[in-house]
Design a protein around this motif. Sequence first.
Motif, PDB file in Angstrom:
ATOM      1  N   ILE A  93       0.846  -1.210   0.000  1.00 44.45           N
ATOM      2  CA  ILE A  93       0.000   0.000   0.000  1.00 44.45           C
ATOM      3  C   ILE A  93       0.874   1.251   0.000  1.00 44.45           C
ATOM      4  N   ALA A  94       1.943   1.246   0.813  1.00 43.19           N
ATOM      5  CA  ALA A  94       2.842   2.404   0.855  1.00 43.19           C
ATOM      6  C   ALA A  94       3.516   2.620  -0.498  1.00 43.19           C
ATOM      7  N   ALA A  95       3.892   1.511  -1.171  1.00 46.01           N
ATOM      8  CA  ALA A  95       4.526   1.621  -2.483  1.00 46.01           C
ATOM      9  C   ALA A  95       3.553   2.178  -3.520  1.00 46.01           C
ATOM     10  N   ILE A  96       2.277   1.746  -3.446  1.00 46.82           N
ATOM     11  CA  ILE A  96       1.262   2.297  -4.356  1.00 46.82           C
ATOM     12  C   ILE A  96       1.097   3.800  -4.120  1.00 46.82           C
ATOM     13  N   GLY A  97       1.105   4.189  -2.834  1.00 48.02           N
ATOM     14  CA  GLY A  97       1.042   5.611  -2.515  1.00 48.02           C
ATOM     15  C   GLY A  97       2.250   6.371  -3.041  1.00 48.02           C
ATOM     16  N   PRO A 122       1.556   5.829 -13.737  1.00 47.20           N
ATOM     17  CA  PRO A 122       0.272   5.429 -14.323  1.00 47.20           C
ATOM     18  C   PRO A 122      -0.435   4.355 -13.488  1.00 47.20           C
ATOM     19  N   ASP A 123      -1.764   4.181 -13.698  1.00 46.82           N
ATOM     20  CA  ASP A 123      -2.564   3.236 -12.924  1.00 46.82           C
ATOM     21  C   ASP A 123      -2.071   1.800 -13.050  1.00 46.82           C
ATOM     22  N   TRP A 124      -1.615   1.418 -14.262  1.00 45.74           N
ATOM     23  CA  TRP A 124      -1.222   0.022 -14.479  1.00 45.74           C
ATOM     24  C   TRP A 124       0.085  -0.330 -13.782  1.00 45.74           C
ATOM     25  N   MET A 125       0.791   0.666 -13.255  1.00 44.39           N
ATOM     26  CA  MET A 125       2.102   0.411 -12.655  1.00 44.39           C
ATOM     27  C   MET A 125       1.996  -0.357 -11.334  1.00 44.39           C
ATOM     28  N   SER A 147      14.807   4.716   0.817  1.00 41.91           N
ATOM     29  CA  SER A 147      15.893   5.590   0.364  1.00 41.91           C
ATOM     30  C   SER A 147      15.764   5.992  -1.099  1.00 41.91           C
ATOM     31  N   TYR A 148      14.564   5.831  -1.691  1.00 43.61           N
ATOM     32  CA  TYR A 148      14.396   6.052  -3.139  1.00 43.61           C
ATOM     33  C   TYR A 148      14.845   7.439  -3.598  1.00 43.61           C
ATOM     34  N   GLY A 149      14.725   8.434  -2.716  1.00 44.05           N
ATOM     35  CA  GLY A 149      15.066   9.802  -3.121  1.00 44.05           C
ATOM     36  C   GLY A 149      16.475  10.222  -2.752  1.00 44.05           C
ATOM     37  N   ALA A 150      17.286   9.283  -2.236  1.00 45.68           N
ATOM     38  CA  ALA A 150      18.612   9.643  -1.712  1.00 45.68           C
ATOM     39  C   ALA A 150      19.716   9.581  -2.753  1.00 45.68           C
ATOM     40  N   PHE A 151      19.389   9.181  -3.976  1.00 42.69           N
ATOM     41  CA  PHE A 151      20.438   8.959  -4.974  1.00 42.69           C
ATOM     42  C   PHE A 151      20.424   9.991  -6.096  1.00 42.69           C
ATOM     43  N   GLY A 152      19.611  11.015  -5.977  1.00 43.45           N
ATOM     44  CA  GLY A 152      19.560  12.063  -6.997  1.00 43.45           C
ATOM     45  C   GLY A 152      19.006  11.615  -8.326  1.00 43.45           C
ATOM     46  N   LEU A 153      18.103  10.627  -8.313  1.00 45.25           N
ATOM     47  CA  LEU A 153      17.538  10.098  -9.546  1.00 45.25           C
ATOM     48  C   LEU A 153      16.348  10.931 -10.027  1.00 45.25           C
ATOM     49  N   SER A 154      16.052  10.826 -11.320  1.00 44.48           N
ATOM     50  CA  SER A 154      14.853  11.472 -11.869  1.00 44.48           C
ATOM     51  C   SER A 154      13.617  10.705 -11.406  1.00 44.48           C
ATOM     52  N   TYR A 155      12.417  11.298 -11.607  1.00 44.63           N
ATOM     53  CA  TYR A 155      11.174  10.634 -11.191  1.00 44.63           C
ATOM     54  C   TYR A 155      11.031   9.253 -11.825  1.00 44.63           C
ATOM     55  N   ASN A 156      11.332   9.145 -13.115  1.00 42.24           N
ATOM     56  CA  ASN A 156      11.205   7.853 -13.796  1.00 42.24           C
ATOM     57  C   ASN A 156      12.153   6.812 -13.213  1.00 42.24           C
ATOM     58  N   LEU A 184      10.939   5.605  -9.876  1.00 45.69           N
ATOM     59  CA  LEU A 184       9.916   4.567 -10.035  1.00 45.69           C
ATOM     60  C   LEU A 184      10.556   3.201 -10.269  1.00 45.69           C
ATOM     61  N   VAL A 185      11.610   3.193 -11.088  1.00 48.79           N
ATOM     62  CA  VAL A 185      12.330   1.940 -11.343  1.00 48.79           C
ATOM     63  C   VAL A 185      12.939   1.411 -10.043  1.00 48.79           C
ATOM     64  N   LEU A 186      13.497   2.311  -9.233  1.00 49.00           N
ATOM     65  CA  LEU A 186      14.107   1.902  -7.967  1.00 49.00           C
ATOM     66  C   LEU A 186      13.062   1.312  -7.024  1.00 49.00           C
ATOM     67  N   ILE A 187      11.867   1.888  -6.998  1.00 52.45           N
ATOM     68  CA  ILE A 187      10.779   1.348  -6.173  1.00 52.45           C
ATOM     69  C   ILE A 187      10.431  -0.061  -6.637  1.00 52.45           C
ATOM     70  N   PHE A 188      10.392  -0.252  -7.967  1.00 55.13           N
ATOM     71  CA  PHE A 188      10.153  -1.587  -8.527  1.00 55.13           C
ATOM     72  C   PHE A 188      11.224  -2.564  -8.051  1.00 55.13           C
TER      73      PHE A 188
END
Length: 434
Positions: free
Chosen positions: A24-28, A36-39, A87-96, A99-103
């Motif tokens: 649920i947290a990851a969906i948020g 996108p919804d299908w993600m 830590s998804y935002g700690a590496f200076g990555l773009s939004y896209n 998203l890959v890192l969350i995956f």
Amino acid sequence: MNKGFFMVMAAQALSSIADNALLIAAIGLIADLSGPDWMAPMMKWWFALAYVVLAAFVGAFADSFPKGRVMFATNALKTCGCVLMFSYGAFGLSYNHQLVLIFVAYSIVGVGAAAYSPAKYGIVTEMLPPELLVKGNSWIEGLTVLSVIVGTVLGGLLISPAVSTWLMSFAWMDALVNNTAQSAILVIGTVYVLAAICNLLIPDTHAFYPRQQTHPAALIRNFASYVRVLWSDKIGQISLAVTTLFWGAGATLQFVVIEWGAQHLGYRLDQASVLMGVAAFGTVIGAVLAGRVPLRRALAVLPVGVIMGLVVLLMPVVYTPWTVYCLLLLIGGLSGFFVVPMNALLQHRGHVLLSAGHSIAVQNFNEQLNILLMLAMYSLLLWLGLPINAIIALFGILVACLMLVFIQWNRMNHRANPELEHLIGQAGHGTALH
């Protein structure tokens, strides 16, 4: 039931709570990053992929060490995935790329869950005799589904405006996190730590298996033979087909309910997560009631699966909260009542024919393969823009029709061999391996 069994249940419950809350947290988090919804269902797809890819190896791993220690090690891997997502935002990555890192992070959790499962279910067959397997599975499945309720509701609460504002009001929390999802993930990480402590308290069952193969090619060959053994067994194949359908349908239903809540009822994510909890609570009730079904009568519950598929067709016509909750309770109750005896029957045949770890790995492989298929179909239908109520209708009809096929299949098996019932409850271990 001994104390070690209840410690297994506690460890499983906490680990499962964390898994479902993290989803649920990851969906948020995906919503915060405007994914996108299908993600969201595709993220679960990658989670399930770990079960399929590692199926040939995790059974041997689970049978090579005390299963309590295996549960601890794999729970630690889940914790690492949780930390990476935090830590998804700690590496200076773009939004896209974020998203890959969350995956990737949730896929790591999936790897841990894939290796955790054979140990979790395999230790049940080591601790309990065949006559207590249905009762033991009733406890395990009931508690597992209860943990789905607690996990989904916990995840929804942690990302809800009121709770997230309260969490962020603490100075130490505000210093560590940047948004609602991160505060939720931090809390979820502590649940994984509690599960790890319970893992360490699980006693050694002193169950020993032959030295396990370590060469990857040989493991794959052996696993393919294990798959053939269970699918060739006239009782194992029915229970395997039913549980495979159930878990694929159940994983898809999680996302169907969230999308149904948004499109049909106008609910936010945190509100829709409560709907998932209501359905899961119904599954707990069904699982507890199923504990009264003797192992020899397990196949008698097959028609309940047909009824469940037909009841799903009522979802597009309910709107008021009480009718929504009653319907979801009924769907969950029916599913819990028919899957627990099937799961116990499959574990019994798997234990007799193969071994605890390998039979659960075969079960996971088939179930997660179906999850991949059904989630891919669901994501495709969303991508094509099909209304959620049309998807629900297709879903319910598919489940009901497949269950009718399985019932006829079972009747044909029994007509061909009327003595099949005598195989249920027989003693033995690894008889197909000798």
